[in-house]
Scaffold this motif. Structure first.
Motif, short mmCIF file in Angstrom:
data_model
loop_
_atom_site.label_atom_id
_atom_site.label_comp_id
_atom_site.label_asym_id
_atom_site.label_seq_id
_atom_site.Cartn_x
_atom_site.Cartn_y
_atom_site.Cartn_z
N VAL A 161 0.84 -1.21 0.00
CA VAL A 161 0.00 0.00 0.00
C VAL A 161 0.88 1.26 0.00
CG1 VAL A 161 -1.70 1.31 1.31
CG2 VAL A 161 -1.92 -1.16 1.13
N THR A 162 1.95 1.24 0.79
CA THR A 162 2.85 2.40 0.83
C THR A 162 3.47 2.64 -0.54
OG1 THR A 162 3.36 1.95 3.13
CG2 THR A 162 4.88 3.37 1.95
N MET A 163 3.94 1.54 -1.17
CA MET A 163 4.59 1.70 -2.48
C MET A 163 3.61 2.26 -3.51
SD MET A 163 7.24 -1.44 -2.92
CE MET A 163 6.26 -2.83 -2.39
N LEU A 164 2.36 1.78 -3.46
CA LEU A 164 1.35 2.28 -4.41
C LEU A 164 1.00 3.75 -4.13
CD1 LEU A 164 -0.96 -0.85 -4.60
CD2 LEU A 164 0.53 0.04 -6.39
N SER A 165 1.08 4.16 -2.87
CA SER A 165 0.79 5.56 -2.54
C SER A 165 1.96 6.46 -2.94
CB SER A 165 0.53 5.74 -1.04
OG SER A 165 -0.39 4.78 -0.60
N LEU A 166 3.16 5.87 -3.07
CA LEU A 166 4.35 6.65 -3.42
C LEU A 166 4.48 6.87 -4.93
CD1 LEU A 166 6.96 5.15 -0.96
CD2 LEU A 166 6.52 7.58 -1.22
N ALA A 167 3.87 5.96 -5.71
CA ALA A 167 4.05 6.01 -7.17
C ALA A 167 3.70 7.37 -7.77
CB ALA A 167 3.25 4.89 -7.84
N PRO A 168 2.57 8.01 -7.38
CA PRO A 168 2.26 9.31 -8.01
C PRO A 168 2.91 10.50 -7.30
CG PRO A 168 0.35 8.48 -6.80
CD PRO A 168 1.50 7.57 -6.48
N LYS A 169 4.08 10.34 -6.71
CA LYS A 169 4.64 11.40 -5.86
C LYS A 169 4.97 12.70 -6.60
CE LYS A 169 9.62 11.16 -5.19
NZ LYS A 169 10.04 11.35 -6.57
N GLY A 223 1.65 15.28 -15.13
CA GLY A 223 0.37 14.84 -14.57
C GLY A 223 -0.42 14.00 -15.56
N GLY A 224 -0.54 14.51 -16.79
CA GLY A 224 -1.31 13.81 -17.81
C GLY A 224 -0.71 12.46 -18.17
N LEU A 225 0.62 12.46 -18.35
CA LEU A 225 1.32 11.23 -18.74
C LEU A 225 1.23 10.18 -17.63
CD1 LEU A 225 2.97 10.60 -21.29
CD2 LEU A 225 5.03 11.08 -19.97
N SER A 226 1.46 10.62 -16.38
CA SER A 226 1.43 9.68 -15.25
C SER A 226 0.03 9.10 -15.07
CB SER A 226 1.85 10.37 -13.96
OG SER A 226 3.12 10.96 -14.13
N ALA A 227 -1.00 9.92 -15.32
CA ALA A 227 -2.38 9.45 -15.17
C ALA A 227 -2.66 8.28 -16.10
CB ALA A 227 -3.36 10.59 -15.43
N VAL A 228 -1.96 8.27 -17.26
CA VAL A 228 -2.14 7.17 -18.21
C VAL A 228 -1.19 6.02 -17.89
CG1 VAL A 228 -2.01 6.55 -20.65
CG2 VAL A 228 -2.84 8.81 -19.99
N LEU A 229 0.10 6.35 -17.63
CA LEU A 229 1.13 5.31 -17.51
C LEU A 229 1.09 4.52 -16.20
CD1 LEU A 229 4.34 6.90 -19.09
CD2 LEU A 229 2.77 5.22 -20.06
N ILE A 230 0.89 5.22 -15.08
CA ILE A 230 0.99 4.54 -13.78
C ILE A 230 -0.03 3.40 -13.62
CG2 ILE A 230 0.76 4.85 -11.26
CD1 ILE A 230 2.32 7.42 -11.51
N PRO A 231 -1.32 3.62 -13.96
CA PRO A 231 -2.27 2.49 -13.84
C PRO A 231 -1.89 1.32 -14.75
CG PRO A 231 -3.46 4.55 -14.06
CD PRO A 231 -2.02 4.86 -14.34
N ILE A 232 -1.36 1.60 -15.95
CA ILE A 232 -0.95 0.52 -16.85
C ILE A 232 0.20 -0.27 -16.24
CG2 ILE A 232 0.02 -0.02 -19.12
CD1 ILE A 232 -1.38 2.44 -20.21
N ALA A 233 1.22 0.46 -15.73
CA ALA A 233 2.38 -0.19 -15.13
C ALA A 233 1.95 -1.05 -13.94
CB ALA A 233 3.40 0.86 -14.70
N VAL A 234 1.06 -0.51 -13.11
CA VAL A 234 0.61 -1.24 -11.92
C VAL A 234 -0.16 -2.50 -12.33
CG1 VAL A 234 -0.91 -1.15 -9.91
CG2 VAL A 234 0.64 0.74 -10.38
#
Lengths: 252, 115
Positions: free
Chosen positions: A143-151, A237-248
């Motif tokens: 949970v901590t790691m997932l909360s850190l991803a969009p830092k 912000g825009g790029l991470s909104a697309v990339l982070i959920p895919i990576a996860v």
């Protein structure tokens, strides 16, 4: 007889020690907003006197002063935050206003299109991966790691991202603010070390890492740095909104 | 008056942004969409109206104080960090340091090449 004198003495001493007359004022939005402005301006004076030393930036040092005052006066942070909604409301129109310097610097942005696109895509990935990896090595929970991803993502996007991938949105909001505070405190040292003087690079790199607060800081250098930082904040912000959920979804 | 006109324009564009966000159920924040719309409008209009320039110059330098309440919140996060505080602070501090260094190197190198 002597008992009642002692009683009344204790009572007036109590009143002196726990005066309640000002409690209404202390709890009012007026006072809590005044704290913000007073702490910020005091920090501003110290910052300028000491030759704009990065670790004492008014947003950072002012926040320390606010926190100390709240603890001293026994004011819950939640009350302070609510009273300051009035101040934070202006983040909305101020964000819209970033379109103006962005438009004014368009010629420079066009010329730097390639460095901009490469830096933002590699930078957004680097920020998320490095944070998760370091946390993993330091024994963080999932949970901590997932909360850190969009830092390095601007708060409103980071909160909904954290929610979506299974992190804690409140923790993510704290992590985002901490990232920005660290970013604006250390960036001037790192850029000096790397010999980066160009406002375009200075602002853009700060925006990729430290989003909104980084952008506020970049505007203190000049409009060019600010415009590049605004652009970096939006693209990251825009790029991470697309990339982070895919990576996860690929990893978890 | 021109300051108020400018702020009115900003608020109207923020409303448009929020409306688009709600209609399409987007994750992007309303103000960011509003910025995008205002940017397009400025490109079409080909110049920045005085009122908009004035409101922008007034609000942007005040961004630093608007972030103060959020920054102060860092000192009250204790309960959420629990036993994870070392990992969180380590990841954020070291990660941000490395990110700035990495971004600076990449962009400096690329902009030197494209010149």
């Amino acid at each position: 007889m002597s008992n009642s004198i002692v009683d009344s003495l204790t009572r007036s001493a109590d009143q002196l020690m726990n005066p309640v007359w000002y409690q209404g004022l202390v709890d009012s939005p007026l006072f809590l907003l005044t704290i913000s402005l007073a702490c910020f301006q005091l920090a501003n004076v110290v910052y300028r006197r000491l030759g704009t030393f990065p670790l004492l930036h008014p947003t950072v040092f002012g926040a320390v002063l606010v926190a100390l005052l709240l603890l001293q006066l026994d004011i819950p942070y939640q009350d302070y935050y609510q009273a300051n909604e009035l101040l934070m409301f202006w983040l909305g129109p101020a964000t819209v206003a970033l379109a103006v310097p962005l438009y004014q610097q368009l010629h420079l942005i066009r010329r730097m299109a390639l460095p901009i696109l490469v830096t933002v895509s590699s930078g957004a990935i680097f920020a998320a991966v490095s944070a998760v990896l370091i946390a993993y090595l330091l024994g963080a929970s999932e949970v901590t790691m997932l909360s850190l991803a969009p830092k390095s993502v601007t708060t409103p996007i980071a909160i909904s991202l954290a929610d979506e991938i299974g992190g804690l949105s409140t923790l993510a909001a704290g992590v985002v603010a901490l990232t920005a505070v660290v970013g604006i405190s250390v960036a001037p040292f790192i850029f000096k070390w790397l010999n980066i003087k160009e406002p375009e690079i200075w602002g853009f790199c700060l925006g990729v890492t430290a989003h909104g607060m980084g952008t506020a800081r970049a505007f203190e250098m000049n409009t060019t740095a600010g415009a590049f930082s605004s652009l970096a904040m939006c693209l990251t912000g825009g790029l991470s909104a697309v990339l982070i959920p895919i990576a996860v979804s690929m990893l978890v | 008056m021109s300051l108020l006109n400018g702020i009115l324009v900003l608020l109207v564009f923020q409303c448009f942004g929020e409306a688009i966000k709600a209609y399409f159920d987007l994750r992007l924040p309303g103000p960011v969409l509003g910025m995008f719309l205002l940017f397009i409008a400025l490109c079409l209009f080909q110049k920045v109206p005085d009122a908009v320039a004035k409101s922008s110059q007034t609000l942007i330098p005040l961004l630093a104080i608007m972030f103060l309440p959020a920054a102060a919140g860092l000192f009250f996060l204790g309960a959420q960090f629990n036993d994870q505080w070392l990992a969180i602070i380590g990841a954020v501090v070291l990660g941000s340091f490395l990110s700035l260094f990495f971004n600076g190197l990449v962009m400096k190198w690329l902009s030197a090449k494209t010149k």
